[in-house]
Design a protein around this motif. Structure first.
Motif: not given
Length: 309
Positions: A22-46
């Motif tokens: 939904a519009i306005g939803a909070s995004l997951p943290s860097e570490s959570e997204l890195a785990q979800s996407l199975e990539v490094s936190r450096t890639t997630v920051r990009s």
């Protein structure tokens, strides 16, 4: 090249996740997204930086929030999300199936390497993949015989695909509900429903959605033979399907509905229901491939176009 493809693939995957929020939803943290996407936190920051630059995400006091849903123009083209080797394999398949090649013709690895701007070693690696599924046969002097996509070939390869996919569903349903493949399935299901609602205009976007659904299932097998097999056949099938577009909207609509039934069965975690709906869908896909082969890329204008669905 490799890192750029990883970033673009991760960015597209993140966009697909955001499309269901939904519009306005909070995004997951860097570490959570890195785990979800199975990539490094450096890639997630990009990825986060690019989402902000595109105006899809904003940074507020409470963290990062979604301010608009991604549109089609926000995604990187599929070819750009592939590794260098996978991109070569896909370009080769597109070239051979859309070009003037017939069964019995010879290919030369050195000439192909020059054409695709890569090394002969890379070309040979990917030609070997197609050899394993029976599409090519190695000959002396770095040449390869193209054996063609025939009805017998389609029958054999679909028998293997059915076996591998049913095995992969067993791994899928053993995953916990909050695992990345289940979250990806949520997004894929939402995109199926959105495509059905706009099928008259968007039916030709179905192949990408089809590949994502089957790939997320196959990859849960954690079996490199199954995953490598799917890499080859997904490219092969989607280009072969283009040989016959006479009933494309109708068959894509049928496939979308079968996918939704298949997803429902996966959610039930009932092996019997999954087996029945998977087999039904693959029977339909097998028939679609058979009609495309009958139509063929070299059919003369006066030849019959094949059987309609």
């Amino acid at each position: 090249m490799k890192g750029n493809a990883v970033f673009k693939r991760s960015y597209n995957q993140c966009l697909r996740q955001l499309a269901g929020q939904a519009i306005g939803a909070s995004l997951p943290s860097e570490s959570e997204l890195a785990q979800s996407l199975e990539v490094s936190r450096t890639t997630v920051r990009s990825v986060f930086a690019s989402l902000i630059d595109a105006g899809i995400v904003t940074v507020a006091a409470g963290g990062r929030r979604l301010v608009r849903h991604p549109g089609e123009a926000d995604y990187f083209p599929d070819l750009q999300t592939l590794s260098a080797g996978a991109a070569v394999a896909r370009r080769f398949m597109e070239w051979i199936l859309q070009g003037d090649f017939r069964a019995g013709q010879l290919l030369n690895a050195a000439e192909l390497a020059r054409q695709f701007g890569t090394s002969t070693t890379t070309i040979r690696e990917h030609l070997a993949q197609f050899q394993h599924v029976g599409l090519l046969e190695r000959r002396p002097n770095s040449s390869w015989l193209y054996k063609g996509v025939t009805p017998a070939f389609a029958t054999e390869i679909y028998d293997v695909r059915e076996m591998f996919e049913l095995r992969s569903t067993r791994s899928f349903i053993e995953l916990p509900d909050d695992s990345p493949p289940w979250r990806e399935l949520d997004v894929i299901e939402a995109e199926h429903r959105a495509l059905l609602a706009n099928i008259d205009e968007d039916y030709r976007t179905f192949p990408q959605l089809d590949e994502r659904l089957h790939r997320v299932i196959h990859e849960t097998s954690n079996n490199r033979f199954i995953i490598d097999f799917y890499d080859v056949i997904s490219t092969l099938f989607h280009y072969t399907y283009r040989w016959n577009r006479s009933d494309e909207k109708q068959r894509n609509t049928v496939a979308l509905l079968e996918h939704l039934d298949y997803i429902e069965a996966l959610r039930s975690r009932d092996p019997r229901a999954i087996d029945a709906r998977c087999r039904k869908h693959l029977r339909t896909a097998r028939a679609t491939l058979a009609r495309s082969i009958e139509f063929g890329p070299f059919r003369s204008p006066s030849s019959p176009a094949g059987v309609s669905a």
